[in-house]
Design an enzyme around this catalytic site. Structure first.
Site, PDB file in Angstrom:
ATOM      1  N   GLY A 142     -14.835  -1.139   6.792  1.00  0.00           N
ATOM      2  CA  GLY A 142     -14.899  -1.366   6.108  1.00  0.00           C
ATOM      3  C   GLY A 142     -13.500  -1.958   5.196  1.00  0.00           C
ATOM      4  N   GLU A 182      -4.558  -5.710  10.233  1.00  0.00           N
ATOM      5  CA  GLU A 182      -2.971  -5.309  11.209  1.00  0.00           C
ATOM      6  C   GLU A 182      -3.236  -6.538  12.328  1.00  0.00           C
ATOM      7  OE1 GLU A 182      -2.871  -1.596  11.818  1.00  0.00           O
ATOM      8  OE2 GLU A 182      -3.071  -0.708   9.888  1.00  0.00           O
ATOM      9  N   ASN A 183      -4.534  -7.277  13.100  1.00  0.00           N
ATOM     10  CA  ASN A 183      -4.194  -7.809  14.473  1.00  0.00           C
ATOM     11  C   ASN A 183      -5.043  -8.897  14.330  1.00  0.00           C
ATOM     12  OD1 ASN A 183      -3.430  -5.260  16.294  1.00  0.00           O
ATOM     13  ND2 ASN A 183      -5.688  -4.182  14.847  1.00  0.00           N
ATOM     14  N   GLY A 227      -8.036  -2.786  10.275  1.00  0.00           N
ATOM     15  CA  GLY A 227      -7.489  -3.047  12.524  1.00  0.00           C
ATOM     16  C   GLY A 227      -7.951  -4.764  11.614  1.00  0.00           C
ATOM     17  N   ARG A 266     -13.841  -9.839  16.184  1.00  0.00           N
ATOM     18  CA  ARG A 266     -13.109 -10.106  17.426  1.00  0.00           C
ATOM     19  C   ARG A 266     -14.208 -10.899  18.236  1.00  0.00           C
ATOM     20  NH1 ARG A 266     -10.480  -4.862  19.724  1.00  0.00           N
ATOM     21  NH2 ARG A 266     -12.476  -4.350  18.530  1.00  0.00           N
ATOM     22  N   ARG A 296      -9.726  14.819   5.097  1.00  0.00           N
ATOM     23  CA  ARG A 296      -9.696  13.752   4.137  1.00  0.00           C
ATOM     24  C   ARG A 296     -11.072  14.084   3.016  1.00  0.00           C
ATOM     25  NH1 ARG A 296     -12.974   9.361   5.100  1.00  0.00           N
ATOM     26  NH2 ARG A 296     -12.211   7.179   4.016  1.00  0.00           N
ATOM     27  N   ASP A 298      -9.943   9.890  -0.822  1.00  0.00           N
ATOM     28  CA  ASP A 298     -10.160   8.487  -1.193  1.00  0.00           C
ATOM     29  C   ASP A 298      -9.905   8.072  -2.378  1.00  0.00           C
ATOM     30  OD1 ASP A 298      -9.504   7.286   0.992  1.00  0.00           O
ATOM     31  OD2 ASP A 298     -11.059   6.551   1.549  1.00  0.00           O
ATOM     32  N   GLY A 315     -10.731  -3.861   7.089  1.00  0.00           N
ATOM     33  CA  GLY A 315     -10.944  -2.683   8.464  1.00  0.00           C
ATOM     34  C   GLY A 315     -12.299  -3.396   8.188  1.00  0.00           C
TER      35      GLY A 315
END
Length: 397
Positions: free
Chosen positions: A211, A333-334, A330, A285, A90, A147, A209
């Site tokens: 970022g 998705e959560n 992150g 969170r 990457r 990227d 995320g």
């Protein structure tokens, strides 16, 4: 059948994922942390839930790779080094040189090294990883996966800044965008979920995320992105500011007695975003947990959601609608509540989520409400899989 390893080298870390191809089975994944620092940590997950951990001293990236390969042998994940047929790196910035993944030659490596100004926090580490793997495994195909490459399709009206044109001509000062590897994977996976070719779809990917960026994808190609010349612009992130009036920065620098612009750039990258506003944490969170009693945490979260809604709304107008909004990374998705609130803020466009369908984390799913005009999808990203697919494609040429 071949084994290909995807690598993401940081200044003091080496993340990896080893695949068996073309089956795309994950054989092992892990990270070596604190390279060139005391008490380096090695972690490898493999088999059916097995995990190897060790604290040791790792002097440099070359030694990290040697330790990694030796451990893959010891754990019987590979029988010999020669089983690894390719490595995909990457690489954050490809500039205007690279619009697709390429086999790394001496000339390619020189060009990558020349692009460190575009990603000073990441590109030098990417180069370290490339050189170290070349020393340890000199005979296998080595591929750079950029990227920025996915965003090479941006039209001029979307990549040029309204600055004197000569800055673009002389310095290539323009929007490059980031998260392209993930955006490419997610757009393809979302198209599969919708049962249509990506070339026939318009979608907006919200990569949320640490970022974070928003990317409208039109007919399978990146049409715009919220990130710019660097990853600091766009929506509010964990520690990055997102969009800020440049004149405000000069004003604050004068008040704070800053004389070096790099001091302010560090503030924008590491002390802003959720952390800067909330004063609590860069972790969504923890910000959510504090919002009931902490007004700054509450407003930080409100700003975060509002910026997403603002960008998605603008891109919907710019593309003339969309077939789907896709959440990934992150937070995307959560966080059930972030997805719900973003959808509520976009209700005017016919976007909504079904509360029951949305009550999941980290799975591929259509979470749209029944009467939605635009689908809302949840698609976990998989940059490493995209990387090894590119390695295999180039190895087969």
């Amino acid at each position: 059948m071949s084994k290909i390893i995807a690598v993401n080298a940081g200044s003091s870390t080496l993340k990896f994922k080893l695949y068996e191809m073309p089956e795309e089975n994950v054989l092992a994944e892990g990270v070596i942390e604190r390279i060139a620092l005391p008490a380096s940590h090695v972690e490898i997950k493999y088999g059916d839930g097995k995990k190897y951990e060790k604290t040791t001293d790792v002097k440099n990236h070359e030694q990290a790779i040697q330790i990694l390969l030796d451990q893959l042998l010891d754990l019987d994940i590979i029988k010999e080094y020669s089983e690894i047929n390719g490595v995909g790196h990457r690489v954050v910035a490809g500039g205007e040189y690279f619009d697709k993944s390429v086999v790394i030659t001496p000339d390619v490596l020189k060009k990558i090294e020349s692009l460190t100004e575009l990603a000073p926090l990441h590109e030098p580490a990417n180069v370290l990883g490339i050189k170290a793997f070349k020393k340890v495994l000199p005979d296998i195909i080595s591929v750079a996966v950029f990227d920025t490459a996915f965003h090479a399709t941006l039209p001029e009206k979307n990549f040029l800044y309204s600055l004197p044109y000569e800055y673009y001509e002389k310095y290539s000062a323009r929007k490059y965008g980031f998260h392209g590897i993930g955006n490419r994977y997610v757009s393809q996976r979302a198209a599969e979920l919708l049962g249509k070719p990506a070339e026939d779809l318009k979608m907006i990917i919200t990569h949320l995320g640490a970022g974070a960026s928003i990317c409208p994808v039109k007919n399978g190609k990146s049409f715009d992105t919220s990130m710019g010349f660097t990853p600091v612009t766009g929506i509010t992130m964990a520690t990055r500011s997102g969009d800020v009036d440049p004149s405000l920065l000069a004003y604050v620098m004068e008040k704070e007695g800053m004389t070096d612009i790099n001091e302010m750039i560090k503030v924008l990258n590491t002390k802003s975003g959720l952390l800067g506003i909330s004063g609590v944490s860069a972790d969504m969170r923890e910000v959510e947990a504090a919002q009931a009693t902490n007004p700054r945490a509450k407003v930080a979260r409100e700003i975060y959601v509002n910026r997403i809604i603002r960008y998605v709304g603008a891109y919907l107008a710019e593309m003339g609608g969309a077939d789907a909004i896709v959440f990934t990374a992150g937070v995307g998705e959560n966080s059930i509540t972030i997805r719900k609130e973003v959808a509520e803020g976009l209700n005017y466009f016919g976007i909504g989520v079904d509360n029951e369908k949305n009550d999941v984390r980290g799975v591929v799913r259509d979470i749209s409400a029944k009467d939605s005009k635009i689908k809302t999808l949840l698609v976990p990203t998989d940059e490493e899989l995209m990387i090894v697919r590119d390695v295999q494609t180039l190895a087969n040429k």
